[in-house]
Design a protein around this motif. Sequence first.
Motif, PDB file in Angstrom:
ATOM      1  N   ASN A   1    -109.033 -23.660 -73.602  1.00 27.04           N
ATOM      2  CA  ASN A   1    -108.952 -23.837 -75.053  1.00 27.04           C
ATOM      3  C   ASN A   1    -108.537 -22.559 -75.767  1.00 27.04           C
ATOM      4  O   ASN A   1    -107.834 -22.619 -76.790  1.00 27.04           O
TER       5      ASN A   1
ATOM      6  N   ILE B   1    -104.914 -22.056 -76.594  1.00 24.86           N
ATOM      7  CA  ILE B   1    -104.324 -22.735 -77.749  1.00 24.86           C
ATOM      8  C   ILE B   1    -103.979 -21.709 -78.825  1.00 24.86           C
ATOM      9  O   ILE B   1    -102.914 -21.764 -79.441  1.00 24.86           O
TER      10      ILE B   1
ATOM     11  N   ILE C   1    -111.241 -32.547 -72.753  1.00 22.56           N
ATOM     12  CA  ILE C   1    -110.989 -31.679 -73.917  1.00 22.56           C
ATOM     13  C   ILE C   1    -110.964 -30.214 -73.500  1.00 22.56           C
ATOM     14  O   ILE C   1    -110.147 -29.441 -73.988  1.00 22.56           O
TER      15      ILE C   1
ATOM     16  N   TYR D   1    -104.495 -25.951 -83.034  1.00 21.61           N
ATOM     17  CA  TYR D   1    -104.008 -27.018 -82.170  1.00 21.61           C
ATOM     18  C   TYR D   1    -103.071 -27.963 -82.918  1.00 21.61           C
ATOM     19  O   TYR D   1    -103.489 -28.730 -83.782  1.00 21.61           O
ATOM     20  N   LYS D   2    -101.785 -27.870 -82.603  1.00 20.66           N
ATOM     21  CA  LYS D   2    -100.755 -28.755 -83.159  1.00 20.66           C
ATOM     22  C   LYS D   2    -100.812 -28.828 -84.672  1.00 20.66           C
ATOM     23  O   LYS D   2    -100.720 -29.907 -85.278  1.00 20.66           O
TER      24      LYS D   2
ATOM     25  N   SER E   1    -109.820 -28.785 -71.005  1.00 23.74           N
ATOM     26  CA  SER E   1    -108.570 -28.350 -70.377  1.00 23.74           C
ATOM     27  C   SER E   1    -107.429 -28.175 -71.368  1.00 23.74           C
ATOM     28  O   SER E   1    -106.365 -27.640 -70.993  1.00 23.74           O
ATOM     29  N   LEU E   2    -107.602 -28.608 -72.599  1.00 19.63           N
ATOM     30  CA  LEU E   2    -106.529 -28.448 -73.586  1.00 19.63           C
ATOM     31  C   LEU E   2    -106.175 -26.977 -73.750  1.00 19.63           C
ATOM     32  O   LEU E   2    -107.048 -26.139 -73.955  1.00 19.63           O
TER      33      LEU E   2
END
Length: 354
Positions: free
Chosen positions: A114, A117, A348, A92-93, A350-351
Amino acid sequence: MDLFKEINCMQPQPSSSEDPLGHKYFETLLSQCPATLQTMVEQPIMTTLPLVTENFTVTGIGSSEAHARFFVHLINHYTESKAYFLPLISFYKTDLKRKKDTSLVVFTQGMSPNAHIAINRRQLFQHLILFTGQTLQSNEVLKILYQERQTIIELPAQHEKGLLIRILGPLCGYLSILQFINHNWDNIIPPCNKDLSEVLFQTQNKGKSNSDYFLSNNPKNIILLLGSPLCEYSQNLAYKFLEGLFLPLPTSVDYLSFAHGTFQQWINDPKLIIFFTQNSSADIELYRRAYSMVEEAKSKTIEISSELTPPWNIFEYEMILNHLILAGIKKFDINQRNWPGKNLDYVIYSLGLS
C-alpha cells in the motif's frame, strides 16, 4: 560497529516451532527497545542530502500514520515550514495536482504494498523523503530511489517482522523524526528532560501495575482520554489494542471533546477509560475536571503518566502499553503470528504492487 549490524547482533527471532504464538518474539523485541534507542541517540541516522523544499505532504498507514502525524505536528509547531497529513487512500487513483514546491514524505516500516501507492506518485512532487525499516541491500525499490537521489531514512527495525503488532519500529520512527528535524533545523526541538533509555527501561513496572488492573476487568470497549499535543499523534496507542489484543479500536478523544458527545454516550454504558497524563498545569487541570465527571459513575479508570515532557513522552506511553499488551496476549493466548483473517486481507493489502 555499523548501527544496523550492531542491532542485528541482538537476540534473534525465535522460530515459529519454538514460539508458535509469537509471545517470545514480542518479549525479545520489547527487551531490545531501550538499547536500540540508546544506539540511535549515540549514532543518529542522518542523510547527507539537503532539504529540497520546506513544504511537506505527509502520509502513512497503520502504525505509520502516527509517525506521519508526529512529523506534521513537529514541523508546524517548531518550524516556519508547513506540513499537512494526507491519508494514503488519497493517493489511490485520484487526480492529484502537481506540487512543485512540496516534498512528499512517506512512512512505511516494512515497505508495504500500500505504501507504494504514494511512492509511485512521487513525480508529482519536488522530492521524496522516505522513512523505512528496510535497507538498500534488501529492497529493489529503495535502490531505484537511491539512484534518483531521493532521501531515504533507514530505521534499525528491518528485523521486526512476522507479528501483526509493531513494537520496536514505532519507537525508532519517532526518534528518527526528532533527529531529522533537529538535524535540518539546528536542534530546534528541546532535548529530552531525562535519560530516554533509562526511562524506557523502567516502564516495565508501570506496565505491570496497569496490566494487572486492566486484565482483571477484561474490558471489551475502551476510551483513551488525551491532552495536547498527544492527541495529534496518538493513533498507534489505540492500534496497540486493535492489533495486539484484537479488541475494538478504542475511542481516542481529547479532554475538551470528551464533553461534546462522548461523555453523554459513555454515561449510559460506562466503559474503561485510560487517562494519559503529563506534568503540566493545563493537563493536570483538565484531568481533574474529566475525572470528576466519571467518578460519580464509579467507572473503571486507569491513569498512565509520563515523566517525560512533550514530544518525548510518546516513547514512555508506547512502552507502557507494550508491556500491558504483552501481558494480555499471554493471558488470552493470542496468536500474533497467525492472526484472524491472515491472507484474506491480501485483497486490499496488496494494492500498490506493480
